[in-house]
Enzyme design. Structure first.
Site, PDB file in Angstrom:
ATOM      1  N   LEU A 206       0.849  -1.194   0.000  1.00 19.41           N
ATOM      2  CA  LEU A 206       0.000   0.000   0.000  1.00 19.41           C
ATOM      3  C   LEU A 206       0.881   1.240   0.000  1.00 19.41           C
ATOM      4  O   LEU A 206       1.686   1.431   0.912  1.00 19.41           O
ATOM      5  CB  LEU A 206      -0.913   0.012   1.232  1.00 19.41           C
ATOM      6  CG  LEU A 206      -1.891  -1.160   1.369  1.00 19.41           C
ATOM      7  CD1 LEU A 206      -2.416  -1.244   2.801  1.00 19.41           C
ATOM      8  CD2 LEU A 206      -3.040  -1.004   0.386  1.00 19.41           C
ATOM      9  N   THR A 207       0.721   2.071  -1.010  1.00 19.72           N
ATOM     10  CA  THR A 207       1.501   3.300  -1.067  1.00 19.72           C
ATOM     11  C   THR A 207       0.959   4.313  -0.069  1.00 19.72           C
ATOM     12  O   THR A 207      -0.247   4.491   0.041  1.00 19.72           O
ATOM     13  CB  THR A 207       1.479   3.878  -2.486  1.00 19.72           C
ATOM     14  OG1 THR A 207       2.054   2.925  -3.377  1.00 19.72           O
ATOM     15  CG2 THR A 207       2.272   5.162  -2.560  1.00 19.72           C
TER      16      THR A 207
ATOM     17  N   CYS B 153      -0.862  -1.859 -10.651  1.00 15.85           N
ATOM     18  CA  CYS B 153      -1.113  -0.449 -10.337  1.00 15.85           C
ATOM     19  C   CYS B 153      -1.909   0.205 -11.463  1.00 15.85           C
ATOM     20  O   CYS B 153      -1.472   0.215 -12.617  1.00 15.85           O
ATOM     21  CB  CYS B 153       0.200   0.294 -10.121  1.00 15.85           C
ATOM     22  SG  CYS B 153      -0.040   2.052  -9.749  1.00 15.85           S
TER      23      CYS B 153
ATOM     24  N   HIS C 184      -5.578  -9.546  -8.088  1.00 18.43           N
ATOM     25  CA  HIS C 184      -6.600  -8.611  -7.617  1.00 18.43           C
ATOM     26  C   HIS C 184      -7.793  -8.753  -8.557  1.00 18.43           C
ATOM     27  O   HIS C 184      -7.655  -8.573  -9.761  1.00 18.43           O
ATOM     28  CB  HIS C 184      -6.053  -7.185  -7.637  1.00 18.43           C
ATOM     29  CG  HIS C 184      -6.989  -6.178  -7.042  1.00 18.43           C
ATOM     30  ND1 HIS C 184      -6.618  -4.879  -6.780  1.00 18.43           N
ATOM     31  CD2 HIS C 184      -8.282  -6.269  -6.637  1.00 18.43           C
ATOM     32  CE1 HIS C 184      -7.642  -4.215  -6.258  1.00 18.43           C
ATOM     33  NE2 HIS C 184      -8.660  -5.044  -6.172  1.00 18.43           N
TER      34      HIS C 184
ATOM     35  N   ASN D 196      -7.026 -11.293  -3.947  1.00 23.69           N
ATOM     36  CA  ASN D 196      -7.020  -9.963  -3.345  1.00 23.69           C
ATOM     37  C   ASN D 196      -8.250  -9.194  -3.811  1.00 23.69           C
ATOM     38  O   ASN D 196      -8.583  -9.209  -4.984  1.00 23.69           O
ATOM     39  CB  ASN D 196      -5.728  -9.233  -3.739  1.00 23.69           C
ATOM     40  CG  ASN D 196      -5.693  -7.787  -3.290  1.00 23.69           C
ATOM     41  OD1 ASN D 196      -5.273  -6.917  -4.033  1.00 23.69           O
ATOM     42  ND2 ASN D 196      -6.126  -7.506  -2.082  1.00 23.69           N
TER      43      ASN D 196
ATOM     44  N   ASP E 127     -11.530  -6.739  -1.548  1.00 22.55           N
ATOM     45  CA  ASP E 127     -12.753  -6.596  -0.744  1.00 22.55           C
ATOM     46  C   ASP E 127     -12.826  -7.498   0.483  1.00 22.55           C
ATOM     47  O   ASP E 127     -13.918  -7.721   1.007  1.00 22.55           O
ATOM     48  CB  ASP E 127     -14.004  -6.848  -1.598  1.00 22.55           C
ATOM     49  CG  ASP E 127     -14.164  -5.844  -2.711  1.00 22.55           C
ATOM     50  OD1 ASP E 127     -13.432  -4.838  -2.688  1.00 22.55           O
ATOM     51  OD2 ASP E 127     -15.003  -6.063  -3.606  1.00 22.55           O
TER      52      ASP E 127
ATOM     53  N   ARG F 173      -7.551  -2.611   1.531  1.00 23.85           N
ATOM     54  CA  ARG F 173      -8.364  -1.564   2.154  1.00 23.85           C
ATOM     55  C   ARG F 173      -8.984  -2.025   3.467  1.00 23.85           C
ATOM     56  O   ARG F 173      -9.117  -1.241   4.412  1.00 23.85           O
ATOM     57  CB  ARG F 173      -9.476  -1.129   1.197  1.00 23.85           C
ATOM     58  CG  ARG F 173      -9.004  -0.404  -0.044  1.00 23.85           C
ATOM     59  CD  ARG F 173     -10.200  -0.038  -0.908  1.00 23.85           C
ATOM     60  NE  ARG F 173     -10.979  -1.203  -1.291  1.00 23.85           N
ATOM     61  CZ  ARG F 173     -12.258  -1.179  -1.656  1.00 23.85           C
ATOM     62  NH1 ARG F 173     -12.904  -0.033  -1.691  1.00 23.85           N
ATOM     63  NH2 ARG F 173     -12.886  -2.283  -2.006  1.00 23.85           N
TER      64      ARG F 173
END
EC number: 1.3.1.89
Length: 726
Positions: free
Chosen positions: A324-325, A430, A512, A569, A571, A594
């Protein structure tokens, strides 16, 4: 999500069981009645299907008694828009704000770009020659009278430094934990480790204190950690050497030379075959075969084949924190480790920036010693042959690049300068426009041949460190290509079969469940993730089923004894989601992004197998711990306090979206749901759920004191700056 009417047997992990139609909460000491209250009041999805009011899609189902009139906490912009911009920023925030980003786009409406955080500095700094020495016996300042910093400690403390913080009981958390404070007289809590002593000439001298007992307790638990408990620290000399190109990369140079030669030969070979119109000329065919054999003979095997690298393991009991950036900084990763996270990753680093020796990029590789410890795995875990848990660790690096040489050279430098890495992961997911336009991140999904070359080269130069990759379903919604890409990553593409060099040798693939185009506008597609998981399982277990026997992989090129791990990955917001994905999607483990930012104790829920209704007091204690970790990482001086405040505010811009379990009408909670205006069970809970950034600043001031007069904070979205009326 389908309702569960009874406890189902777990096919993969008996530890993680789905609920039998009842909401489960933690039986916390502060609220012994929580579990009973949640079980008796909350409505499950099964009960909804039996006649109870239907759950509204996309809206958090808050109980009526906790709803407030819209005018009390109204927002001028839809909450979903706020969340989408913030969620995108979590993937590459500081790359999104770089120069060159196109302006004026409609979808950027309402976003604060190029945000200014002001500054937090002393009115006049204390000279480093005085910062750590007794008042009357300082070190010599090489600038003498020309020095622009203050040389008198008492003058500095009285006139140039803000008053000490009164938080943390007035005790510096760094000194309290380690017995010494590396910020000396500049510390904002210096009075807790400073005193006066009488000198022989009758004067009072200010000195700094150290606690030997605390220092003994704080000794690093990892042999190669620094005195401050950090690993992967790159010295300034090494970074300067990299920047000035004095650090050689012989393995990368040799591989790239071979790659260039081979690519040209293959291009010529393939072009010639197309001109043959069916290959009727046997002589040409024989020549092509000779060329292939010549290419094979010219190939030099790397010093470490994928099968010879350190073995890794992913399992149901090892949830991972996604790279995570901005949000995935060291203090936040420590917080997640405390709550049961088993694997962490650095923030995404650009390969070219690492090659150029940029300090900010190399700083991303720093990890706490808790991340250098082995993961906790089940005694019955189905580990691959040769896996040694004692040699495993939790922290890996993630890099991005748009050219093979960027990723390959960066990988060799990482292996040499930061050897304490579990894996090196290549970011191919990304979605940020700036990264995509440069050909990095998710742009690589449309260039599988280039991606394979990058991963193969990274494997050739990473020594014992395994190589992994994170991808998306594709770049566009209507054309997912992850299945084709995964097959190529596991078996190798057409070019590799011609050279007989096997697959690129990735140890794990993370998918993802969203496309680049989709971003966070829809839920992650776990049915597609399940399809990919089934494909990898077939490729792992039934290599004989591969119809093209020429493409059957070379066992020497297979990592982990031939097994490629697969992580899903998207939710994951509760143990219910995690268990569902493990049991029904067939992934080896789940990577949480998240969901962990909003509620770091999601890892604790996964471990416990139940919902945890954390009280406002417990959640505030997490904020306090983050503050302590932040000061330990960025410093307890004025600048460090300001930096800690800035990143804490970035984190709070996500945590306010959490709606306590006890307030919900239906379970499980969905991460995509957005709440109507609500109030908590007490004032603190309401404050923690406030969307107003000024309330976030109030929360930081509980631990970091009043903000510096020059400190600024602009939320990612303008709606968060809206001041509620009434």
């Amino acid at each position: 999500m389908e309702p569960t009417t009874q406890t189902e047997p777990m096919a993969v992990t008996p530890k993680h069981e789905l609920e039998n139609g009842a909401a489960v909460a933690a039986n916390n000491e502060e609220h012994p009645s929580k579990k009973q209250r949640l079980e008796s009041v909350s409505i499950t999805e099964q009960e909804v299907s039996d006649g109870a009011p239907k759950r509204m899609k996309g809206v958090a189902p808050i109980k009526a008694e906790f709803l407030v009139q819209k005018s009390a906490r109204s927002q001028p912009v839809e909450e979903s828009v706020v969340s989408l911009s913030a969620d995108d920023a979590a993937e590459a925030a500081h790359y999104q704000e770089r120069e060159g980003e196109q302006k004026g786009k409609k979808r950027a409406s309402g976003q604060n770009k190029g945000r200014d955080f002001g500054r937090s500095e002393d009115a006049k700094g204390l000279c480093p020659s005085r910062a750590f020495s007794p008042e009357f016996s300082p070190k010599e300042c090489k600038f003498g009278e020309k020095c622009r910093f203050e040389h008198d400690v008492r003058t500095y403390l009285k006139e140039h430094k803000r008053e000490d913080l009164t938080t943390f009981g007035g005790i510096c958390p760094i000194w309290d934990a380690k017995g010494r404070c590396p910020y000396g007289f500049k510390c904002r809590l210096v009075r807790s480790h400073m005193t006066e002593r009488d000198t022989s000439d009758g004067r009072k001298e200010l000195i700094l204190l150290e606690d030997e007992e605390r220092k003994k307790t704080a000794r690093p638990v990892v042999p190669y950690a620094s005195e401050d408990g950090l690993v992967n620290i790159v010295s300034n000399e090494d970074k300067i050497a990299v920047a000035r190109r004095k650090t050689t990369t012989p393995r990368s140079d040799a591989y790239l030379t071979w790659l260039d030669k081979t690519s040209k030969a293959l291009e010529k070979n393939l072009h010639g075959r197309h001109l043959e119109e069916g290959g009727a000329d046997k002589g040409a065919g024989a020549q092509t075969k000779d060329q292939v054999e010549e290419n094979r003979a010219a190939y030099v095997e790397p010093p470490f084949l994928p099968s010879e690298k350190r073995r890794i393991y992913f399992g149901p009991e090892t949830p991972a924190l996604a790279p995570l950036t901005t949000q995935g900084n060291l203090p936040f990763r420590r917080l997640c480790i405390d709550h049961g996270c088993q694997f962490t990753y650095s923030e995404m680093a650009m390969g070219m920036s690492l090659i150029q020796g940029q300090k900010s990029e190399w700083a991303l590789m720093k990890a706490h010693e808790s991340e250098a410890l082995p993961p906790t795995i089940s005694s019955t875990a189905d580990v691959v042959q040769g896996y040694d848990n004692s040699k495993d660790l939790k922290f890996g690096a993630q890099i991005a690049g748009n050219k093979p040489w960027h990723a390959i050279k960066a990988t060799e430098l990482l292996g040499r300068l930061t050897p304490n890495l579990r894996v090196i992961d290549l970011n191919c997911g990304c979605p940020i426009d700036q990264v995509f336009r440069e050909g990095a991140g998710s742009a690589l999904l449309d260039h599988p041949s280039k991606l394979e070359k990058m991963l193969r080269g990274m494997n050739a130069v990473s020594e014992m460190i395994p190589i992994t990759v994170k991808i998306r379903t594709g770049t566009r919604d209507n054309s997912p290509n992850a299945t084709k890409l995964i097959e190529r990553l596991v078996l190798g593409g057409h070019e590799s079969s011609m050279l007989n060099i096997g697959p690129p040798g990735v140890a794990a693939i993370t998918l993802h469940g969203r496309s680049r185009q989709q971003r966070y506008t829809k839920s992650a597609d776990w049915s597609y993730i399940a399809e990919c998981a089934a494909l990898i399982k077939r490729l792992n277990e039934k290599k004989d089923d591969v119809t093209d026997t020429v493409r059957e992989p070379d066992e020497r090129m297979l990592p982990n004894g031939g097994k490629v791990f697969f992580l899903g990955n998207g939710d994951c917001y509760s143990h219910h989601d995690y268990d569902d994905h493990i049991n029904n999607a067939g992934v080896d483990a789940v990577m949480v992004g998240r969901g962990a930012i909003i509620k770091p104790w999601v890892f604790e829920e996964i471990q416990a197998g139940q919902y945890l209704d954390k009280s406002a007091t417990e959640r505030l204690a997490m904020v306090e711990k983050y503050a302590k970790y932040g000061l330990d990482t960025w410093g307890s001086d004025e600048h460090g306090v300001g930096t800690t405040r800035r990143f804490m505010l970035e984190w709070l811009s996500f945590t306010y979206r959490y709606v306590p379990i006890g307030l919900l009408e239906y379970l499980p909670p969905h991460i995509q749901d957005r709440p109507p205006a609500w109030r908590g069970r007490n004032e603190l809970e309401t404050l923690l759920g406030s969307p107003n950034y000024k309330d976030w600043i109030k929360i930081t001031e509980m631990f970091l004191g009043p903000a510096h007069k020059d400190f600024k904070f602009e939320p990612k979205h303008k709606s968060n700056a809206y001041e509620p009326q009434g």
